[in-house]
Design a protein around this motif. Sequence first.
Motif, PDB file in Angstrom:
ATOM      1  N   UNK A 248      73.906 129.097  76.207  1.00  0.00           N
ATOM      2  CA  UNK A 248      73.975 127.634  76.215  1.00  0.00           C
ATOM      3  C   UNK A 248      73.079 127.036  75.138  1.00  0.00           C
ATOM      4  N   UNK A 249      71.890 127.595  74.954  1.00  0.00           N
ATOM      5  CA  UNK A 249      70.931 127.003  74.033  1.00  0.00           C
ATOM      6  C   UNK A 249      71.019 127.583  72.620  1.00  0.00           C
ATOM      7  N   UNK A 250      71.197 128.898  72.512  1.00  0.00           N
ATOM      8  CA  UNK A 250      71.168 129.590  71.227  1.00  0.00           C
ATOM      9  C   UNK A 250      72.567 129.906  70.708  1.00  0.00           C
ATOM     10  N   UNK A 251      73.452 130.228  71.609  1.00  0.00           N
ATOM     11  CA  UNK A 251      74.788 130.661  71.211  1.00  0.00           C
ATOM     12  C   UNK A 251      74.856 132.164  71.054  1.00  0.00           C
ATOM     13  N   UNK A 252      75.863 132.650  70.345  1.00  0.00           N
ATOM     14  CA  UNK A 252      76.128 134.085  70.240  1.00  0.00           C
ATOM     15  C   UNK A 252      75.624 134.703  68.944  1.00  0.00           C
ATOM     16  N   UNK A 253      75.486 133.915  67.905  1.00  0.00           N
ATOM     17  CA  UNK A 253      75.242 134.458  66.580  1.00  0.00           C
ATOM     18  C   UNK A 253      73.819 134.972  66.420  1.00  0.00           C
ATOM     19  N   UNK A 254      73.670 136.062  65.651  1.00  0.00           N
ATOM     20  CA  UNK A 254      72.360 136.552  65.247  1.00  0.00           C
ATOM     21  C   UNK A 254      72.025 136.099  63.827  1.00  0.00           C
ATOM     22  N   UNK A 255      72.830 135.212  63.285  1.00  0.00           N
ATOM     23  CA  UNK A 255      72.604 134.715  61.920  1.00  0.00           C
ATOM     24  C   UNK A 255      72.598 133.190  61.904  1.00  0.00           C
ATOM     25  N   UNK A 256      72.105 132.611  62.986  1.00  0.00           N
ATOM     26  CA  UNK A 256      72.027 131.169  63.088  1.00  0.00           C
ATOM     27  C   UNK A 256      72.293 130.735  64.511  1.00  0.00           C
ATOM     28  N   UNK A 257      72.462 129.444  64.693  1.00  0.00           N
ATOM     29  CA  UNK A 257      72.754 128.879  66.006  1.00  0.00           C
ATOM     30  C   UNK A 257      74.242 128.566  66.067  1.00  0.00           C
ATOM     31  N   UNK A 258      74.920 129.083  67.066  1.00  0.00           N
ATOM     32  CA  UNK A 258      76.351 128.875  67.191  1.00  0.00           C
ATOM     33  C   UNK A 258      76.657 127.388  67.357  1.00  0.00           C
ATOM     34  N   UNK A 259      77.639 126.844  66.624  1.00  0.00           N
ATOM     35  CA  UNK A 259      78.028 125.449  66.820  1.00  0.00           C
ATOM     36  C   UNK A 259      78.311 125.164  68.293  1.00  0.00           C
ATOM     37  N   UNK A 260      77.763 124.063  68.780  1.00  0.00           N
ATOM     38  CA  UNK A 260      77.915 123.700  70.176  1.00  0.00           C
ATOM     39  C   UNK A 260      76.733 124.087  71.040  1.00  0.00           C
ATOM     40  N   UNK A 261      75.911 125.030  70.582  1.00  0.00           N
ATOM     41  CA  UNK A 261      74.709 125.390  71.327  1.00  0.00           C
ATOM     42  C   UNK A 261      73.705 124.246  71.254  1.00  0.00           C
ATOM     43  N   UNK A 262      72.929 124.071  72.315  1.00  0.00           N
ATOM     44  CA  UNK A 262      72.103 122.860  72.432  1.00  0.00           C
ATOM     45  C   UNK A 262      70.958 122.800  71.428  1.00  0.00           C
ATOM     46  N   UNK A 263      70.531 123.929  70.886  1.00  0.00           N
ATOM     47  CA  UNK A 263      69.423 123.922  69.914  1.00  0.00           C
ATOM     48  C   UNK A 263      69.884 123.673  68.479  1.00  0.00           C
TER      49      UNK A 263
END
Length: 340
Positions: A248-263
């Motif tokens: 929810x906060x970080x998302x799935x990506x290990x190369x940034x913050x996934x679009x839509x994640x709260x951070x």
Amino acid sequence: MKRCFYLFFAAIGLLFSCQSQTNTEETGTDSTSVAESGVQLIPIQTPKGEFRVWTKTVGANPTMKVLLLHGGPGMTHEQYGIFEDYFPQENIEFILYDQLGSFYSDQPEDSTLWTIDRFVDEVEQVRVALDLDKDNFYLYGQSWGGMLAMEYAFKHQENLKGMVISNMMASLDDYEKYAKEVLGPQMPEEVYKEVMEIERKGDFENPRYMQLLAEHHYPFHVLRKPMNEWPVLAVKTMEHVNPNVYVFMQGHSEFGITPGASLKGWDVKAELKNIAVPTLVIGATHDTMDPAHMEWMSKELPNGSFLLCPNGSHLSQYDDPEHFFPGLIRFIKEVDSGKF
């Protein structure tokens, strides 16, 4: 909860099954066990009612008390198990702590609780419950915990004696730029191309994504050892992550913050100058975070200092303890003695 997380952490658990050990920490179901073990289950008031968070105090020192904020979001206090090998002999008290949603603490399934402001309020409630104040309270945060520490300081720095921001940049956009322009190209070209194609498609449930990261990214930038040699507690903090909070906060990506994640878009570079308390910024040469950016942060802070772990990565307490712990301990003691 996403299937890719289950696949990865299940694989991690299988890989380390030979090292597995029963978790014997007492969570404290009565006042006697709490007093004996140092464990305290602290009631936290939230907009969604009262919940409990788990803390464990190790040692006792009236002027040096370090509250440890774990990463993730949604990981666990276990990432700091190695501190027990260094802090007690230096007579530094420290408090292990699972944030709400993590491991031994309550894990409500309400995403409205996963906001920076609510986590800051939680840390303040923990501080009050543990009788921490400006004469003894050091706040240490690593990765997401470093973000939380900065945000706490913006609102409550009058309660702090000192702060440590470990392995965390002040801008997630800058972190993403560094990950994609510096770290990614260190992979074999065909591997990075495949990883970026998976990210472009949003195909994060593809087990190939975690397979590639486990082989080409984690052992180089998260903890610089072959994954079958990772310390048990470092593995456990990954095994016990709460994907509901993390995704929810970080998302799935290990190369940034996934679009839509709260951070997404978090950036406090312009605000660092407002943190006046003595602050140590720790970076590592092989970190997932840009060490040059973290050194810059230390210069923006009015009372900042920088510690580089030249052999370390994101969990530099495990892969470069020879630099990490002497520098961290020196900072705490210099602040305590007034020499900082």
